[in-house]
Enzyme design. Structure first.
Site, short mmCIF file in Angstrom:
data_model
loop_
_atom_site.label_atom_id
_atom_site.label_comp_id
_atom_site.label_asym_id
_atom_site.label_seq_id
_atom_site.Cartn_x
_atom_site.Cartn_y
_atom_site.Cartn_z
N ASP A 1 0.91 -1.26 -0.24
CA ASP A 1 0.09 0.05 -0.12
C ASP A 1 0.86 1.23 -0.08
O ASP A 1 1.91 1.10 0.49
CB ASP A 1 -0.87 0.03 1.31
CG ASP A 1 -0.19 -0.13 2.67
OD1 ASP A 1 0.00 0.81 3.17
OD2 ASP A 1 -0.07 -1.26 3.09
N GLU B 204 -8.64 3.41 11.56
CA GLU B 204 -7.66 3.03 12.70
C GLU B 204 -7.58 4.05 13.84
O GLU B 204 -6.59 3.84 14.79
CB GLU B 204 -6.23 2.80 12.17
CG GLU B 204 -5.79 3.92 11.18
CD GLU B 204 -4.48 3.33 10.83
OE1 GLU B 204 -3.33 3.57 11.40
OE2 GLU B 204 -4.64 3.17 9.35
#
Length: 317
Positions: free
Chosen positions: A111, A218
């Site tokens: 990513d 997150e």
């Protein structure tokens, strides 16, 4: 009064005294005892033959040898063998990163965001591992080479921020045949609808071959409750799903997902879980597993997030 005799002549006794003074001040050496000059006697004492020098008896000489206990010798030998074994097992010719989990089938992917920079060599993206499964930088250290099969690319964050490297990364992934997916970093303090619109504006249209959209959840702002977070996350997911006709993916850390997102959402959407190390996530319904943020990937400077896509044969879905 000075007389002629005292000025021009000296007596015999005076001459003898002068000669003695000269000898003591470096003049001709005077004879000593037994007819041997004194300086010769001194030199003789200083230069004695080697055979005349006294030596210590053998019983008085110190023995410097030390007897070590047998266990000390055995421990040292074992340490040397361990060091040799490590040196042979792990070559030290190049930089190494995190390990790839063993015996885990599936494709490897990365990513990316602006943090990885713009100087990505897309045609060189490879994951190379040594005999211990550690990711390595140099090809000569590798015993296994795997291609980067997919890339999740950051598109946006919050209500207005767009990643400055998204478009280049997005286009390059398509050009070099790497499956691509776009993700949004969720801010719990911002309006979920505006965040979804920001993501849609950054990404534009999706191709059939593209991976599903991803919501990265997150963090949570101070004062936000679980209910507020879950309600906002669901609004974002439903808004993006309505736009693209595809269920988005939830990305989160294992502990955060369990405590804050909850089973209701996690069971309704595909899951990309982050759990670093070689132990698989506790939940068994994941589609992607990010197992490190410290991998070395050929073609990218610095350390990289690395994930594995679950193979269809091992998927529980």
């Amino acid at each position: 009064m000075v007389t002629e005799n005292s000025k021009g002549t000296r007596s015999a006794s005076a001459k003898k005294r002068t000669a003695a003074v000269r000898t003591s001040r470096g003049g001709k050496p005077a004879a000593a005892k037994n007819g041997i000059p004194k300086h010769a006697q001194a030199e003789s004492r200083m230069r004695k033959p080697a055979g005349d020098r006294k030596r210590k008896p053998a019983s008085r000489r110190r023995d410097k040898r030390i007897a070590l206990p047998w266990w000390t010798v055995a421990t040292a030998a074992a340490a040397i063998l361990v060091g040799i074994s490590i040196a042979l097992t792990v070559p030290s010719s190049g930089e190494r990163g995190a390990a790839v989990p063993r015996d885990m089938p599936g494709e490897l992917g990365i990513d990316l965001s602006h943090h990885n920079g713009k100087n990505i060599v897309w045609d060189s993206l490879r994951v190379m591992t040594d005999r211990n499964g550690l990711t390595v930088k140099k090809m000569e250290d590798a015993v296994k080479i795997r291609k980067v099969a997919f890339a999740f690319i950051k598109a946006s964050e919050g209500e207005s921020m767009k990643d400055r490297c998204f478009r280049d990364n997005w286009d390059n992934a398509l050009e070099y045949g790497i499956a691509r997916g776009a993700y949004h970093f969720y801010r719990s303090s911002k309006d979920p609808v505006r965040q979804a619109e920001n993501f849609i504006d950054a990404v534009g249209e999706l191709r059939y071959s593209d991976l599903p959209p991803v919501l990265d959840v997150e963090t949570v702002h101070k004062g936000c409750s679980r209910e507020e977070l879950r309600r906002g996350v669901r609004i974002w997911l439903e808004t993006v799903e309505a736009r693209y006709g595809r269920k988005p993916v939830i990305y989160s850390g294992q502990d955060f997902a369990q405590e804050w997102i909850g089973d209701g959402l996690l069971e309704d959407y595909p899951l990309w879980i982050a759990r670093y190390g070689d132990k698989k996530p506790v939940r068994d319904d994941w589609e992607w597993w990010q197992f490190t943020d410290r991998a070395i990937v050929s073609g990218i400077r610095g350390r990289v997030d690395l994930s594995i896509k679950r193979s269809s044969t091992s998927s529980s879905r």
